[in-house]
Write a protein that holds these residues in place. Structure first.
Motif, PDB file in Angstrom:
ATOM      1  N   ILE A  48     -16.167 -13.334   6.614  1.00  0.00           N
ATOM      2  CA  ILE A  48     -17.481 -13.291   7.262  1.00  0.00           C
ATOM      3  C   ILE A  48     -18.123 -14.671   7.144  1.00  0.00           C
ATOM      4  O   ILE A  48     -18.595 -15.054   6.084  1.00  0.00           O
ATOM      5  N   PRO A  49     -18.100 -15.430   8.234  1.00  0.00           N
ATOM      6  CA  PRO A  49     -18.746 -16.746   8.177  1.00  0.00           C
ATOM      7  C   PRO A  49     -20.267 -16.568   8.209  1.00  0.00           C
ATOM      8  O   PRO A  49     -20.771 -15.604   8.779  1.00  0.00           O
ATOM      9  N   ILE A  50     -20.971 -17.441   7.557  1.00  0.00           N
ATOM     10  CA  ILE A  50     -22.430 -17.382   7.588  1.00  0.00           C
ATOM     11  C   ILE A  50     -22.950 -18.639   8.264  1.00  0.00           C
ATOM     12  O   ILE A  50     -22.754 -19.755   7.769  1.00  0.00           O
ATOM     13  N   ASP A  51     -23.579 -18.456   9.432  1.00  0.00           N
ATOM     14  CA  ASP A  51     -24.107 -19.624  10.133  1.00  0.00           C
ATOM     15  C   ASP A  51     -25.506 -19.934   9.610  1.00  0.00           C
ATOM     16  O   ASP A  51     -26.099 -19.127   8.898  1.00  0.00           O
ATOM     17  N   PRO A  52     -26.025 -21.120   9.936  1.00  0.00           N
ATOM     18  CA  PRO A  52     -27.352 -21.484   9.422  1.00  0.00           C
ATOM     19  C   PRO A  52     -28.425 -20.449   9.766  1.00  0.00           C
ATOM     20  O   PRO A  52     -29.300 -20.155   8.950  1.00  0.00           O
ATOM     21  N   PHE A  53     -28.346 -19.875  10.964  1.00  0.00           N
ATOM     22  CA  PHE A  53     -29.341 -18.909  11.410  1.00  0.00           C
ATOM     23  C   PHE A  53     -29.407 -17.722  10.459  1.00  0.00           C
ATOM     24  O   PHE A  53     -30.458 -17.405   9.891  1.00  0.00           O
ATOM     25  N   TRP A  54     -28.255 -17.056  10.239  1.00  0.00           N
ATOM     26  CA  TRP A  54     -28.254 -15.873   9.386  1.00  0.00           C
ATOM     27  C   TRP A  54     -28.370 -16.229   7.913  1.00  0.00           C
ATOM     28  O   TRP A  54     -28.932 -15.467   7.116  1.00  0.00           O
ATOM     29  N   GLY A  55     -27.841 -17.407   7.559  1.00  0.00           N
ATOM     30  CA  GLY A  55     -28.003 -17.861   6.170  1.00  0.00           C
ATOM     31  C   GLY A  55     -29.475 -17.965   5.815  1.00  0.00           C
ATOM     32  O   GLY A  55     -29.919 -17.499   4.756  1.00  0.00           O
ATOM     33  N   ALA A  56     -30.246 -18.556   6.738  1.00  0.00           N
ATOM     34  CA  ALA A  56     -31.676 -18.707   6.493  1.00  0.00           C
ATOM     35  C   ALA A  56     -32.371 -17.354   6.454  1.00  0.00           C
ATOM     36  O   ALA A  56     -33.218 -17.088   5.592  1.00  0.00           O
ATOM     37  N   ILE A  57     -31.995 -16.478   7.390  1.00  0.00           N
ATOM     38  CA  ILE A  57     -32.657 -15.161   7.452  1.00  0.00           C
ATOM     39  C   ILE A  57     -32.386 -14.349   6.189  1.00  0.00           C
ATOM     40  O   ILE A  57     -33.305 -13.787   5.576  1.00  0.00           O
ATOM     41  N   ILE A  58     -31.111 -14.313   5.769  1.00  0.00           N
ATOM     42  CA  ILE A  58     -30.767 -13.532   4.577  1.00  0.00           C
ATOM     43  C   ILE A  58     -31.544 -14.051   3.366  1.00  0.00           C
ATOM     44  O   ILE A  58     -32.144 -13.279   2.610  1.00  0.00           O
ATOM     45  N   THR A  59     -31.544 -15.381   3.220  1.00  0.00           N
ATOM     46  CA  THR A  59     -32.226 -15.966   2.063  1.00  0.00           C
ATOM     47  C   THR A  59     -33.721 -15.652   2.063  1.00  0.00           C
ATOM     48  O   THR A  59     -34.278 -15.207   1.054  1.00  0.00           O
ATOM     49  N   LEU A  60     -34.355 -15.892   3.209  1.00  0.00           N
ATOM     50  CA  LEU A  60     -35.794 -15.650   3.289  1.00  0.00           C
ATOM     51  C   LEU A  60     -36.115 -14.174   3.052  1.00  0.00           C
ATOM     52  O   LEU A  60     -37.059 -13.841   2.341  1.00  0.00           O
ATOM     53  N   ALA A  61     -35.312 -13.297   3.650  1.00  0.00           N
ATOM     54  CA  ALA A  61     -35.586 -11.859   3.533  1.00  0.00           C
ATOM     55  C   ALA A  61     -35.475 -11.409   2.077  1.00  0.00           C
ATOM     56  O   ALA A  61     -36.352 -10.714   1.567  1.00  0.00           O
ATOM     57  N   ILE A  62     -34.405 -11.816   1.407  1.00  0.00           N
ATOM     58  CA  ILE A  62     -34.212 -11.378   0.023  1.00  0.00           C
ATOM     59  C   ILE A  62     -35.285 -11.977  -0.880  1.00  0.00           C
ATOM     60  O   ILE A  62     -35.916 -11.284  -1.673  1.00  0.00           O
ATOM     61  N   SER A  63     -35.492 -13.266  -0.712  1.00  0.00           N
ATOM     62  CA  SER A  63     -36.469 -13.943  -1.559  1.00  0.00           C
ATOM     63  C   SER A  63     -37.855 -13.320  -1.397  1.00  0.00           C
ATOM     64  O   SER A  63     -38.569 -13.079  -2.366  1.00  0.00           O
ATOM     65  N   ASP A  64     -38.216 -13.009  -0.162  1.00  0.00           N
ATOM     66  CA  ASP A  64     -39.539 -12.454   0.111  1.00  0.00           C
ATOM     67  C   ASP A  64     -39.640 -10.986  -0.314  1.00  0.00           C
ATOM     68  O   ASP A  64     -40.722 -10.502  -0.660  1.00  0.00           O
ATOM     69  N   SER A  65     -38.497 -10.270  -0.291  1.00  0.00           N
ATOM     70  CA  SER A  65     -38.548  -8.829  -0.533  1.00  0.00           C
ATOM     71  C   SER A  65     -39.054  -8.504  -1.940  1.00  0.00           C
ATOM     72  O   SER A  65     -39.659  -7.462  -2.156  1.00  0.00           O
ATOM     73  N   ALA A  66     -38.810  -9.401  -2.896  1.00  0.00           N
ATOM     74  CA  ALA A  66     -39.312  -9.149  -4.250  1.00  0.00           C
ATOM     75  C   ALA A  66     -40.836  -9.095  -4.242  1.00  0.00           C
ATOM     76  O   ALA A  66     -41.445  -8.298  -4.959  1.00  0.00           O
ATOM     77  N   PHE A  67     -41.422  -9.916  -3.394  1.00  0.00           N
ATOM     78  CA  PHE A  67     -42.896  -9.941  -3.322  1.00  0.00           C
ATOM     79  C   PHE A  67     -43.427  -8.763  -2.507  1.00  0.00           C
ATOM     80  O   PHE A  67     -44.414  -8.139  -2.894  1.00  0.00           O
ATOM     81  N   THR A  68     -42.778  -8.462  -1.378  1.00  0.00           N
ATOM     82  CA  THR A  68     -43.250  -7.316  -0.602  1.00  0.00           C
ATOM     83  C   THR A  68     -43.085  -6.023  -1.414  1.00  0.00           C
ATOM     84  O   THR A  68     -43.914  -5.126  -1.314  1.00  0.00           O
ATOM     85  N   ALA A  69     -42.032  -5.963  -2.228  1.00  0.00           N
ATOM     86  CA  ALA A  69     -41.837  -4.765  -3.060  1.00  0.00           C
ATOM     87  C   ALA A  69     -43.030  -4.569  -3.984  1.00  0.00           C
ATOM     88  O   ALA A  69     -43.530  -3.446  -4.134  1.00  0.00           O
ATOM     89  N   GLU A  70     -43.500  -5.647  -4.585  1.00  0.00           N
ATOM     90  CA  GLU A  70     -44.650  -5.538  -5.479  1.00  0.00           C
ATOM     91  C   GLU A  70     -45.913  -5.161  -4.709  1.00  0.00           C
ATOM     92  O   GLU A  70     -46.759  -4.426  -5.211  1.00  0.00           O
ATOM     93  N   ILE A  71     -46.026  -5.655  -3.484  1.00  0.00           N
ATOM     94  CA  ILE A  71     -47.191  -5.300  -2.657  1.00  0.00           C
ATOM     95  C   ILE A  71     -47.179  -3.795  -2.342  1.00  0.00           C
ATOM     96  O   ILE A  71     -48.185  -3.111  -2.467  1.00  0.00           O
ATOM     97  N   TYR A  72     -46.006  -3.291  -1.950  1.00  0.00           N
ATOM     98  CA  TYR A  72     -45.886  -1.852  -1.684  1.00  0.00           C
ATOM     99  C   TYR A  72     -46.246  -1.044  -2.925  1.00  0.00           C
ATOM    100  O   TYR A  72     -46.976  -0.071  -2.868  1.00  0.00           O
ATOM    101  N   ARG A  73     -45.687  -1.463  -4.063  1.00  0.00           N
ATOM    102  CA  ARG A  73     -45.876  -0.695  -5.293  1.00  0.00           C
ATOM    103  C   ARG A  73     -47.364  -0.596  -5.614  1.00  0.00           C
ATOM    104  O   ARG A  73     -47.880   0.486  -5.877  1.00  0.00           O
TER     105      ARG A  73
END
Lengths: 246, 253
Positions: free
Chosen positions: B116-141
């Motif tokens: 599974i190659p990771i291009d810059p587009f999806w590499g950036a999306i995956i990183t941003l989504a995961i990194s941000d999800s820790a914060f959105t999780a706390e907001i939901y909680r």
């Protein structure tokens, strides 16, 4: 007793090391009205919440229509479908209209069509004497009206048993009777009821069995005529003299 | 005194414009052909920035909820799962995580026999989504915990199961408290998407860097870049305010 709707046998519960319920034994037959009273912190709300599985008991057995209350999802689902609950703080859903509050359970949990559920909801709103408030939001109603909506919401699930946890304690005095009137009517129609309350006038009128609790124990129980005129235990005498002296 | 500081950047800007030795606005002067070409080149990164941010934010909103729910469970095990995820993910700086995902993750996939190659587009999306999800999780909680316990108890007593209780009773009430901080997070994602430039994603910042290399006019080009982000963020803010007003009206009606 074969027709026991609810049976509690040696029920014990602890919050950490605090022993909230001590060997509670209580049988409630179908159609019976039980009033539980006692000082605050005596565990009376906890008993009611255990019957509905909102709280877990750690020892002893609770049976509802012969089905033992366990952690198993089926047993919880059975309990929830047979036992309704009315809370002190009403706990209506503020983001939904009165009608939506009433139809949510029947539609989502019972699979009724919207039309059937709304018919049922209007029928029960009529029974609690507020047929014309269906489109309003709960917070636009008075406390007494809100509590009657909450009773109607429970009735829409057509439970066999209705639990009341201090249903009038959060109400202004002038609204208490409109809620009690509805409860008396329900009692007269044969609903099985377990009511935690300090409204002794109501208790005298409808109770088949009076239960007095103190410090996590059932200290005394009996028919209201004996209970009010001739309580055996000292704690019960003291409690009654305190709440009846006005 | 504070106002004087506000005027300082304006003063610098004015001073800069008046002296052709420090500023060379010709590089992005829309009235000249080369300036207009440069502007078009810079703005052409906008699409990628918006796409990356939007997809990452949507993913983060979904992942955040999935991470928040175990954090609200009664069982200690589930809560631990939530804690570990949140503490771990939010401790990783975005740039190292981006490198790890872009350069490292394909190797992990390879070792598992997947190509599974990771291009810059999806590499950036995956990183941003995961990194941000820790914060959105706390907001939901926090948002879900702010809804009184009686609400879920009442929902249970009318026979709703856990997911129905969340879907019909808790989340509709929590969302009004969750939305403003969630919007804040979206703005954060838009800004952090600039890091995608370092793995070669052709977004706003990358375009600016590339033009700086050929024109050597960093001051003017990066000034325009800053305003590009400003416009994006202002649009998002306006959108969120509109959404909040609409939900507020709904609540009262």
């Amino acid at each position: 007793m074969p027709d026991a709707a609810i049976e509690l046998v040696d029920v014990n519960k602890w919050y950490g090391t605090f022993h909230v319920l001590k060997d509670i034994n209580l049988t409630i037959s179908s159609g019976e009205k039980v009033v539980i009273c006692g000082p605050s912190g005596s565990g009376k709300s906890t008993v009611v919440r255990c019957i509905n599985k909102l709280e877990k008991h750690q020892k002893g057995t609770i049976r509802i229509d012969g089905v033992e209350l366990t952690d198993d999802a089926n047993s919880v689902a059975t309990i929830r479908s047979e036992v309704g609950m009315v809370f002190q703080q009403f706990n209506l859903f503020p983001h939904l209209t009165v009608l939506e509050n009433l139809t949510l359970g029947p539609i989502k949990a019972r699979g009724l069509s919207r039309k059937e559920a709304e018919e049922k909801a209007r029928h029960y709103l009529e029974r609690v004497h507020i047929p014309d408030q269906a489109e309003k939001r709960p917070l636009q109603l008075s406390g007494g009206q809100q509590q009657r909506v909450a009773i109607a919401r429970s009735l829409c699930m057509e439970p066999r048993v209705l639990l009341f946890d201090e249903p009038t304690s959060a109400l202004d005095p002038e609204m208490i009777s409109e809620v009690l009137d509805v409860m008396v009517e329900l009692a007269q129609e044969g609903m099985t009821m377990v009511v935690v309350t300090h409204e002794m006038g109501f208790a005298r009128k409808v109770a088949d069995n009076m239960v007095f609790m103190d410090a996590g124990e059932i200290v005394e129980q009996g028919k209201p005529e004996h209970f009010f005129t001739n309580p055996r235990s000292e704690r019960c005498q003291k409690f009654l003299s305190q709440i009846l002296q006005h | 005194m504070k106002k004087a500081f506000l005027f300082l950047p304006l003063f610098l800007l004015a001073a800069g414009c008046s002296s052709s030795q420090t500023w060379g606005w010709y590089v992005i002067n829309p009235t000249t052909e080369s300036g207009w070409t440069n502007i078009k080149f810079l703005i052409s990164g906008m699409g990628a920035t918006i796409q990356i941010s939007l997809i990452a934010a949507v993913l983060s909103i979904v992942i955040g909820l999935l991470v928040a729910l175990p954090g609200l469970a009664e069982s200690r095990g589930w809560r631990l799962v939530n804690r570990i995820y949140v503490e771990f993910v939010r401790s990783i700086p975005l740039l190292p995580m981006l490198f790890w995902v872009f350069y490292g993750l394909p190797i992990v996939f390879q070792s598992m026999g997947m190509n599974i190659p990771i291009d810059p587009f999806w590499g950036a999306i995956i990183t941003l989504a995961i990194s941000d999800s820790a914060f959105t999780a706390e907001i939901y909680r926090a948002g879900i915990q702010s809804i009184a316990k009686g609400q879920s108890e009442a929902a249970q007593t009318i026979g709703l199961n856990y997911f129905q209780t969340m879907r019909y009773v808790i989340l509709p009430q929590a969302i009004r408290r969750i939305l403003p901080p969630l919007a804040n997070q979206f703005i954060y994602v838009v800004k952090m998407s600039a890091f995608a430039s370092v793995i070669g994603m052709q977004e706003l910042t990358r375009r600016a860097n590339e033009l700086v290399v050929t024109e050597y006019r960093p001051l003017e080009i990066y000034t325009l870049l800053v305003f590009e982000y400003l416009v994006l963020v202002l649009i998002i803010s306006a959108g969120v305010r509109w959404l909040e007003r609409r939900m507020g009206a709904d609540e009262r009606g």
